[in-house]
Design a protein around this motif. Structure first.
Motif, PDB file in Angstrom:
ATOM      1  N   ASN A   1       0.846  -1.192   0.000  1.00 37.19           N
ATOM      2  CA  ASN A   1       0.000   0.000   0.000  1.00 37.19           C
ATOM      3  C   ASN A   1       0.877   1.236   0.000  1.00 37.19           C
ATOM      4  O   ASN A   1       1.658   1.449   0.930  1.00 37.19           O
TER       5      ASN A   1
ATOM      6  N   PRO B   1      -4.862  11.469   2.729  1.00 37.19           N
ATOM      7  CA  PRO B   1      -3.775  10.936   1.897  1.00 37.19           C
ATOM      8  C   PRO B   1      -4.373  10.046   0.808  1.00 37.19           C
ATOM      9  O   PRO B   1      -5.475   9.522   0.965  1.00 37.19           O
ATOM     10  N   GLN B   2      -3.677   9.905  -0.302  1.00 36.18           N
ATOM     11  CA  GLN B   2      -4.056   8.916  -1.307  1.00 36.18           C
ATOM     12  C   GLN B   2      -3.363   7.602  -0.959  1.00 36.18           C
ATOM     13  O   GLN B   2      -2.208   7.605  -0.567  1.00 36.18           O
ATOM     14  N   THR B   3      -4.074   6.502  -1.114  1.00 34.18           N
ATOM     15  CA  THR B   3      -3.464   5.183  -0.911  1.00 34.18           C
ATOM     16  C   THR B   3      -3.726   4.324  -2.134  1.00 34.18           C
ATOM     17  O   THR B   3      -4.875   4.200  -2.560  1.00 34.18           O
TER      18      THR B   3
ATOM     19  N   THR C   1      -2.318  12.098   7.559  1.00 29.21           N
ATOM     20  CA  THR C   1      -1.232  13.058   7.486  1.00 29.21           C
ATOM     21  C   THR C   1      -0.849  13.501   8.890  1.00 29.21           C
ATOM     22  O   THR C   1      -1.719  13.644   9.745  1.00 29.21           O
TER      23      THR C   1
ATOM     24  N   THR D   1      -7.621   7.815   5.478  1.00 26.44           N
ATOM     25  CA  THR D   1      -7.877   7.027   4.277  1.00 26.44           C
ATOM     26  C   THR D   1      -7.703   5.561   4.663  1.00 26.44           C
ATOM     27  O   THR D   1      -6.702   5.204   5.276  1.00 26.44           O
TER      28      THR D   1
ATOM     29  N   PRO E   1       2.945  10.360   5.169  1.00 28.22           N
ATOM     30  CA  PRO E   1       1.758   9.966   5.934  1.00 28.22           C
ATOM     31  C   PRO E   1       2.113   8.807   6.856  1.00 28.22           C
ATOM     32  O   PRO E   1       3.065   8.064   6.598  1.00 28.22           O
TER      33      PRO E   1
ATOM     34  N   SER F   1       1.112   5.237   0.163  1.00 26.84           N
ATOM     35  CA  SER F   1       0.344   6.415   0.577  1.00 26.84           C
ATOM     36  C   SER F   1       1.181   7.683   0.433  1.00 26.84           C
ATOM     37  O   SER F   1       2.385   7.671   0.682  1.00 26.84           O
ATOM     38  N   PHE F   2       0.518   8.744   0.009  1.00 27.41           N
ATOM     39  CA  PHE F   2       1.208  10.030  -0.098  1.00 27.41           C
ATOM     40  C   PHE F   2       0.192  11.146   0.103  1.00 27.41           C
ATOM     41  O   PHE F   2      -1.009  10.977  -0.114  1.00 27.41           O
TER      42      PHE F   2
END
Lengths: 273, 273
Positions: free
Chosen positions: A41, A52-54, B45, B107, B52, A43-44
């Motif tokens: 996974n 965050p996007q995962t 975050t 998320t 993250p 994430s950023f």
């Protein structure tokens, strides 16, 4: 493999604070968890959202400069999968600020569940698990030789020796349409729980309770089923490298779950959760 | 279950942009993926790090107000696991800004790998998978009745009917030491890939290639092994509810992987990656 086993330096964001007796910073153990995971996974943080996007991606650690490096060595993470134009654009940026390395800061997480740990009380229930987190900076691989090498590394992580048993090398259009991210690792940690359940003294000495509640471990592992040929497959039987990979991976996964179920942890003073 | 199946509204951060023919926003499908995952990955975050934080946690969706609600209904996500004081502190904050709901924006990601999809070229290789992402605001559950209900929900998600087959209810110290987070869901999406491999015409008509490369699907699923009693277990045999759960879950997981391997997707114009 170095004579002394390497560890990632502890950073404020990478230090395990709870159950730190379960923590490890060993490159070998962390890389092993990542390299045996079907998916990782990624994430950023994105500028315009609080979330965050995962993204689930296929990841494999290796060293392009020293391909003979093993899991205990300093390695880079190569990622392939659902690489949105967004993550690619973000990872092309960065590095302008001299304090920050180039690339997109990402957190990579992978976990294996090795068993359900069933104790006398819900609070002492747990999982046997091996869970790794890596922190690093992702940039797109632009060098053709490195990209080709990474594509082979990733393909062979899905099925050992698959690359040379397909139509390779990729043609120009395929090279163009495929994105590979390289992650320079800054820090990492893992948490591992193994062994039978443990209960508080008060419960563990309660005979009526002991006679009523089953306690133990249900081993958990991933398994490959019998390969199913595609409608256009023309090979009469499953090739040796594939059959052996399926068999070998299944045996290894089952052994690991059983081994983790039996492996006692250091004694600890408090209950699980 | 509502007469018409509900969908999460598409938000900029939740809209699937690549392979959108694989996307679904159906509450039922998304909740099903989450509720059958051993672990979910929770990312958020943190103020002082570019990375993250990602934590593996046990999660289950349900409705405290309407316990009879099913997977297709509007549900909350309850989380238990490695709840650091950090995530608890962060989730107690928020909501001060009137534009933002209370709680910590998180998320949540969960994926099932259902198969290795092996095609003629590395580029067309893929996984069969079901992958869900939820976005929401996490707050600690403080109401005792709701917390107790959530603890039962989560325990029974690990093994059906386990709760009442252990020592319950938790005592005061156990209630105190256990943290449960409730996540109000804002948006969500899932991506699903199923079916056999597909290859570009040029490769699929290459007889020499077809005679050399095995193509098809290797089904993948999670399996429970034979339960292993703890050193202090006193029950002569595995209780019925546990044996049936192990058997039933294994059968369902295997069936799902086989079903996904055979289920053809809508035709699409481009290759996989």
């Amino acid at each position: 493999m170095p004579v002394q086993s390497l560890e990632y330096p502890k950073q404020p964001f990478s230090t395990v604070r709870r159950y730190d007796s379960r923590a490890t910073y060993s490159l070998e153990q962390i890389h092993q968890i990542i390299n045996t995971s079907h998916l990782v996974n990624v994430s950023f943080t994105v500028p315009d959202s609080p979330f965050p996007q995962t993204l689930p991606m296929i990841g494999q650690m290796g060293s392009f400069d020293r391909p003979s490096a093993d899991t205990g060595d300093v390695l880079d993470l190569y990622l392939h999968g659902y690489v949105s134009s967004r993550i690619m654009n973000l990872s092309r940026k960065g590095g302008g600020d001299s304090k920050e390395p180039a690339g997109l800061p990402i957190t990579v997480a992978a976990s294996h569940v090795d068993g359900l740990v069933l104790s006398l009380t819900p609070n002492s229930h747990s999982y046997n698990y091996r869970s790794a987190t890596l922190f690093g900076y992702a940039t797109p691989v632009t060098d053709t030789a490195e990209k080709l090498w990474a594509m082979e590394l990733i393909t062979n992580s899905v099925v050992r020796d698959r690359w040379r048993n397909t139509r390779v090398p990729p043609n120009g259009a395929e090279m163009q349409s495929t994105s590979v991210l390289k992650v320079k690792i800054t820090a990492g940690s893992a948490k591992i729980r193994s062994g039978p359940p443990s209960d508080e003294k008060g419960d563990a000495q309660d005979e009526a309770l002991l006679n009523r509640v089953w306690t133990g471990v249900v081993p958990v592992h991933s398994v490959f089923g019998e390969p199913i040929p595609s409608p256009y497959n023309q090979l009469g039987q499953v090739p040796g490298y594939l059959g052996e990979y399926v068999k070998g991976t299944n045996a290894y996964a089952e052994e690991t779950a059983l081994e983790q179920a039996g492996k006692a942890m250091k004694p600890k003073g408090k209950t699980d959760d």
